[in-house]
Design an enzyme around this catalytic site. Structure first.
Site, PDB file in Angstrom:
ATOM      1  N   LYS A  75      51.337  45.748  46.572  1.00  0.00           N
ATOM      2  CA  LYS A  75      52.553  46.262  46.252  1.00  0.00           C
ATOM      3  C   LYS A  75      52.652  46.414  44.647  1.00  0.00           C
ATOM      4  CE  LYS A  75      54.826  43.476  49.572  1.00  0.00           C
ATOM      5  NZ  LYS A  75      55.656  42.165  49.608  1.00  0.00           N
ATOM      6  N   ASP A  77      47.043  47.561  40.336  1.00  0.00           N
ATOM      7  CA  ASP A  77      47.564  46.944  39.251  1.00  0.00           C
ATOM      8  C   ASP A  77      46.577  46.296  38.364  1.00  0.00           C
ATOM      9  OD1 ASP A  77      46.845  45.026  41.162  1.00  0.00           O
ATOM     10  OD2 ASP A  77      48.718  44.024  41.334  1.00  0.00           O
ATOM     11  N   ASP A 136      40.861  42.046  38.169  1.00  0.00           N
ATOM     12  CA  ASP A 136      40.523  40.872  37.728  1.00  0.00           C
ATOM     13  C   ASP A 136      38.853  40.584  37.989  1.00  0.00           C
ATOM     14  OD1 ASP A 136      41.006  38.293  36.668  1.00  0.00           O
ATOM     15  OD2 ASP A 136      41.501  37.378  38.434  1.00  0.00           O
ATOM     16  N   ARG A 188      58.562  40.821  39.979  1.00  0.00           N
ATOM     17  CA  ARG A 188      58.103  42.315  39.975  1.00  0.00           C
ATOM     18  C   ARG A 188      58.898  43.213  39.296  1.00  0.00           C
ATOM     19  NH1 ARG A 188      53.750  42.855  43.843  1.00  0.00           N
ATOM     20  NH2 ARG A 188      53.827  41.654  45.735  1.00  0.00           N
TER      21      ARG A 188
HETATM   22  P1  IMP Z   1      40.608  40.700  41.869  1.00  0.00           P
HETATM   23  O1  IMP Z   1      39.988  40.963  43.335  1.00  0.00           O
HETATM   24  O2  IMP Z   1      39.887  39.371  41.374  1.00  0.00           O
HETATM   25  O3  IMP Z   1      40.004  41.908  40.960  1.00  0.00           O
HETATM   26  O4  IMP Z   1      41.950  40.556  41.958  1.00  0.00           O
HETATM   27  C1  IMP Z   1      42.926  41.665  41.929  1.00  0.00           C
HETATM   28  C2  IMP Z   1      44.211  41.202  42.500  1.00  0.00           C
HETATM   29  O5  IMP Z   1      44.599  39.960  42.131  1.00  0.00           O
HETATM   30  C3  IMP Z   1      45.251  42.176  41.734  1.00  0.00           C
HETATM   31  O6  IMP Z   1      45.454  43.456  42.368  1.00  0.00           O
HETATM   32  C4  IMP Z   1      46.595  41.527  41.647  1.00  0.00           C
HETATM   33  O7  IMP Z   1      47.284  41.665  42.894  1.00  0.00           O
HETATM   34  C5  IMP Z   1      45.983  39.825  41.461  1.00  0.00           C
HETATM   35  N1  IMP Z   1      45.955  39.449  40.415  1.00  0.00           N
HETATM   36  C6  IMP Z   1      44.799  39.214  39.636  1.00  0.00           C
HETATM   37  N2  IMP Z   1      45.247  38.671  38.265  1.00  0.00           N
HETATM   38  C7  IMP Z   1      46.726  38.656  38.274  1.00  0.00           C
HETATM   39  C8  IMP Z   1      47.745  38.429  37.450  1.00  0.00           C
HETATM   40  O8  IMP Z   1      47.577  37.962  36.218  1.00  0.00           O
HETATM   41  N3  IMP Z   1      49.077  38.703  37.549  1.00  0.00           N
HETATM   42  C9  IMP Z   1      49.351  38.896  38.975  1.00  0.00           C
HETATM   43  N4  IMP Z   1      48.367  38.937  39.929  1.00  0.00           N
HETATM   44  C10 IMP Z   1      47.108  39.183  39.487  1.00  0.00           C
HETATM   45 MG    MG Z   2      46.693  43.992  43.838  1.00  0.00          MG
END
Ligand code: IMP
Ligand code: MG
Length: 186
Positions: A41, A98, A101, A167
């Site tokens: 979302k 969004d 990371d 949000r």
């Molecule tokens: P990744 O798989 O580690 O790249 O994580 C990505 C997902 O983790 C994003 O789509 C977010 O839903 C969540 N996420 C990572 N860092 C944050 C943050 O600082 N705030 C909110 N959600 C985050």
């Molecule tokens: Mg996400």
């Protein structure tokens, strides 16, 4: 609830940057009928603003990804659920996410999308935290790259949540980073 949030990107900054990114995307995809795929979302607010700044013919779809992680135990499990049967074959897909990371969620999602036979796939992210990357995957466009030491704070607002909260904030703010393992993230 908002007391512990420090503003990182204001409403005005976001509006300005989203308009710029919309132009960049339109330039990169000019002449294409774009199939927008928003990742629920967290990207909903960004997507709703961005699609109004991309002057191209586009269709809009949603995909849902839930990632649950036990990072301390080294176990990574990402569950992906398409919210609709989106016909991606032969499409020029613009995936709107969004935050990138570690890159685990995005690479997982891209692998699934490629299986559906699209003509092309581009990625536009609201936030990129390049130093946190564990998998070498990069968005084609990013509204806001966030570097260390800020990448160590947790971003909320403008669609981004912590445990489903925050949000609705009209700006992007930071809160002290909560423990990394926890309930599923979207
Ligand atoms: P990744 O798989 O580690 O790249 O994580 C990505 C997902 O983790 C994003 O789509 C977010 O839903 C969540 N996420 C990572 N860092 C944050 C943050 O600082 N705030 C909110 N959600 C985050
Ligand atoms: Mg996400």
């Amino acid at each position: 609830m908002k007391d512990n949030v420090s503003v990182l990107f204001s409403e005005e900054q976001i509006a300005r940057r989203v308009a710029e990114v919309g132009q960049e995307v339109a330039k990169g995809l000019s002449g294409r009928d774009v199939c927008v795929l928003g990742v629920m979302k967290g990207s909903l607010v960004f997507m709703s603003d961005l699609i109004r700044r991309i002057p191209l013919d586009l269709t809009v779809h949603l995909v849902r990804v839930t990632s649950s992680r036990e990072q301390s135990a080294g176990r990574v499990q990402t569950e992906i659920v398409f919210s609709t049967a989106v016909p991606l074959e032969g499409q020029d897909v613009l995936l709107i996410d969004d935050i990138v990371d570690t890159g685990i969620t995005l690479s997982y999602l891209l692998a699934h999308i490629h299986e559906l036979g699209p003509r092309s796939v581009k990625v536009c992210a609201l936030i990129d935290k390049p130093e946190a990357r564990k998998i070498d995957v990069h968005p084609d466009w990013t509204a806001f790259p966030v570097h260390e030491p800020l990448a160590d704070r947790f971003l909320v607002g403008y669609g981004l949540d912590w445990m489903e909260r925050y949000r609705g904030l009209p700006y992007i703010g930071t809160i002290p980073r909560p423990a990394r393992s926890g309930p599923p993230r979207e």
